[in-house]
Design an enzyme around this catalytic site. Structure first.
Site, PDB file in Angstrom:
ATOM      1  N   TRP A 200       0.634  -1.136  -0.094  1.00 31.08           N
ATOM      2  CA  TRP A 200       0.032  -0.314  -0.005  1.00 31.08           C
ATOM      3  C   TRP A 200       1.139   1.222   0.046  1.00 31.08           C
ATOM      4  O   TRP A 200       0.488   1.849  -0.940  1.00 31.08           O
ATOM      5  CB  TRP A 200      -1.359  -0.617   1.485  1.00 31.08           C
ATOM      6  CG  TRP A 200      -1.980   1.241   1.150  1.00 31.08           C
ATOM      7  CD1 TRP A 200      -2.665   1.626   0.966  1.00 31.08           C
ATOM      8  CD2 TRP A 200      -1.605   2.382   2.020  1.00 31.08           C
ATOM      9  NE1 TRP A 200      -3.229   2.572   0.830  1.00 31.08           N
ATOM     10  CE2 TRP A 200      -2.882   3.302   1.577  1.00 31.08           C
ATOM     11  CE3 TRP A 200      -0.207   2.963   2.467  1.00 31.08           C
ATOM     12  CZ2 TRP A 200      -2.766   4.396   2.266  1.00 31.08           C
ATOM     13  CZ3 TRP A 200      -0.435   4.121   3.557  1.00 31.08           C
ATOM     14  CH2 TRP A 200      -1.602   5.165   3.260  1.00 31.08           C
ATOM     15  N   HIS A 201       1.971   1.075   0.934  1.00 29.60           N
ATOM     16  CA  HIS A 201       2.894   2.443   0.604  1.00 29.60           C
ATOM     17  C   HIS A 201       3.831   2.119  -0.467  1.00 29.60           C
ATOM     18  O   HIS A 201       3.682   3.961  -1.354  1.00 29.60           O
ATOM     19  CB  HIS A 201       4.163   2.582   2.244  1.00 29.60           C
ATOM     20  CG  HIS A 201       3.259   2.429   3.185  1.00 29.60           C
ATOM     21  ND1 HIS A 201       2.525   1.262   3.396  1.00 29.60           N
ATOM     22  CD2 HIS A 201       3.614   3.557   4.008  1.00 29.60           C
ATOM     23  CE1 HIS A 201       2.142   2.278   5.526  1.00 29.60           C
ATOM     24  NE2 HIS A 201       2.964   3.344   4.905  1.00 29.60           N
ATOM     25  N   GLY A 202       3.800   1.616  -1.315  1.00 29.77           N
ATOM     26  CA  GLY A 202       4.688   1.544  -2.375  1.00 29.77           C
ATOM     27  C   GLY A 202       4.888   0.231  -3.271  1.00 29.77           C
ATOM     28  O   GLY A 202       5.180  -0.958  -2.858  1.00 29.77           O
TER      29      GLY A 202
END
Length: 490
Positions: free
Chosen positions: A340-342
């Site tokens: 989700w973060h990257g």
């Protein structure tokens, strides 16, 4: 549009005046707030604003259909379609480049070499890569997508009533203070406030709002920006140029930078919402005071960690299916949280690291006869040792989070083993800012309530004068220019 700018201050003043000036006109008041939020988001790109509005209308329409339907199969098909559509849009913008360049192409190269179709692969890359390079990640798309998903899923589970109107839901999804970097506010918390806007009889907690906004500006403009400019960025840009002490300072600096940067956005967002009469939940609560990693995640980015728990970990089975399945569920939850973060292997490993450590932590504490959650009667020495250890554990994970590639991660880790040379980064100022960055955690939660209450009792002109003085000091102390908030990229 960045919070710590003159443009935002002017924008906020105009919207604030219109919001409270239209109290007797509910519909125009809601339309003004939505228009302001879309303008705020469209300040980066009008296309982003149209995407946001389309997301609001389509997700609300799906929720209305799900709420009215009495057909279980139809409801399941609609929720599956809605969740898939939201994730597909997020995936196209966020993960297309990663999947093609870091996953599909490396797998295809040896296969094409064996089949003798390398020329075709090169031609495909030449056609696809220019298209991928044109994809621009909309600011904060992950945040409002998760917020929309939680609303539709809660309606499906009958946990939250459907919004009274598409306008109310659009205001819930697009409300500008939390739009770009959270907190991820649940529909159950904010939708009722969007259905009936606060009137002038509502007591505005000006003391808390001012403390949060000014404290957030100090965290961002002074502490986070200084740590980034003088310690974290130089080390992560050229780790091979520094010795072990400097690299350790850079890693610690980034740990405090990302905390000050992200919690500052949350503080300013909560404070701005309070001035409009809306209430958001706390998003940070002194995370580096945690004794265990599980406790860290109960204190860090609380809105995301609880979202992952409620919409991913628990549906996977949570801790209901035995210890082995619990550890698998934890690992999968944080692996997906990393994604989700990257889109990158460093983020995947960052999530896997946290998931694996959390699983191991449960086993070790159980073998040592310790409760999963630290008890209130933990001795001072054990509590201090636990906090020091968990801070190191989290700081090591930030290397994966901050480094752009695995090669840089390797350089950082190898550099931490090079001790003995003189430090070029350590100074009295650096030590002072690092200590301040750690101590500002005391601003989190409700620890400063006595200060809020005192400030709230001051006359308005005194509040304004003190706020202007503090803001002037922040502008004078902080580095020149305002860097974007770190979490804008997510």
């Amino acid at each position: 549009m960045l919070f710590p700018t003159t443009v935002f201050a002017l924008f906020f003043a105009i919207v604030f005046a219109l919001h409270w000036g239209l109290v007797r006109f509910p519909l125009p008041r809601k339309l003004v707030l939505l228009s302001a939020s879309l303008f705020f988001y469209g300040y980066w790109s009008w296309k982003f604003a149209l995407m946001l509005l389309a997301s609001a209308l389509l997700n609300h329409a799906a929720a209305v259909w799900i709420d009215k339907s009495e057909d279980p199969k139809g409801r399941r098909r609609m929720i599956a379609f809605t969740v898939t559509a939201n994730l597909l849009v997020l995936g196209v913008f966020k993960y297309t480049g990663f999947l093609f360049t870091r996953f599909m192409v490396p797998l295809a190269i040896p296969l094409c070499a064996r089949l003798g179709t390398t020329d075709q692969l090169i031609a495909l890359q030449e056609q696809v890569l220019p298209f991928i390079e044109k994809i621009v990640l909309p600011v904060g798309i992950s945040f409002y997508t998760f917020q929309a998903l939680s609303y539709v899923v809660d309606v499906y589970w009958r946990k939250t009533p459907v919004a009274r109107s598409g306008l109310d839901f659009a205001n819930y999804l697009a409300f500008f203070p939390q739009l770009v970097a959270g907190p991820i506010v649940r529909a159950a918390d904010l939708l009722p406030q969007m259905a009936v806007f606060p009137d002038r009889s509502v007591h505005l907690d000006v003391g808390r709002a001012a403390t949060l906004i000014l404290g957030g500006l100090f965290k961002k403009m002074v502490v986070a920006n200084w740590l980034s400019e003088h310690l974290a960025d130089p080390v992560f840009a050229m780790p091979e140029s520094y010795g072990g002490l400097d690299i350790l300072l850079g890693v610690y600096a980034y740990a405090l930078q990302i905390y000050c940067d992200f919690s500052a956005y949350s503080d300013i967002a909560i404070g701005c919402a309070l001035l409009f009469g809306f209430h958001f939940p706390v998003n940070f609560n002194a995370p580096y005071f945690a004794v265990t990693l599980q406790e860290f995640w109960r204190r860090w980015h609380i809105s995301l960690s609880t979202w992952l728990r409620d919409y991913l970990y628990i549906p996977l089975g949570g801790s209901r299916a035995g210890s082995v399945r619990t550890r698998i569920n934890l690992f999968l939850t944080f692996l997906l949280g990393g994604l989700w973060h990257g889109a990158g292997w460093t983020f995947v490993l960052w999530g896997a690291y946290h998931g694996a450590y959390l699983s191991l932590e449960r086993i070790v504490r159980r073998l040592m006869g310790l409760p999963e959650k630290p008890s209130a009667d933990t001795t001072l020495i054990l509590g201090l040792l636990g906090r020091i250890w968990i801070f190191q554990v989290v700081c090591f994970s930030w290397i994966l989070f901050r480094a752009p590639t695995m090669a840089v991660v390797g350089d950082i880790v190898r550099g931490m083993c090079k001790w003995g040379g003189p430090s070029t980064l350590l100074s009295g100022t650096a030590a002072l800012v690092l200590v301040i960055g750690f101590l500002v955690q005391f601003l989190d939660g409700h620890r400063f309530r006595p200060v809020w209450d005192v400030v709230g009792r001051w006359p308005v002109w005194v509040q304004g004068a003190v706020a202007a003085l503090i803001l002037t000091l922040i502008l004078g102390i902080g580095p020149t220019g305002v860097a974007p908030f770190i979490y804008f990229q997510f």
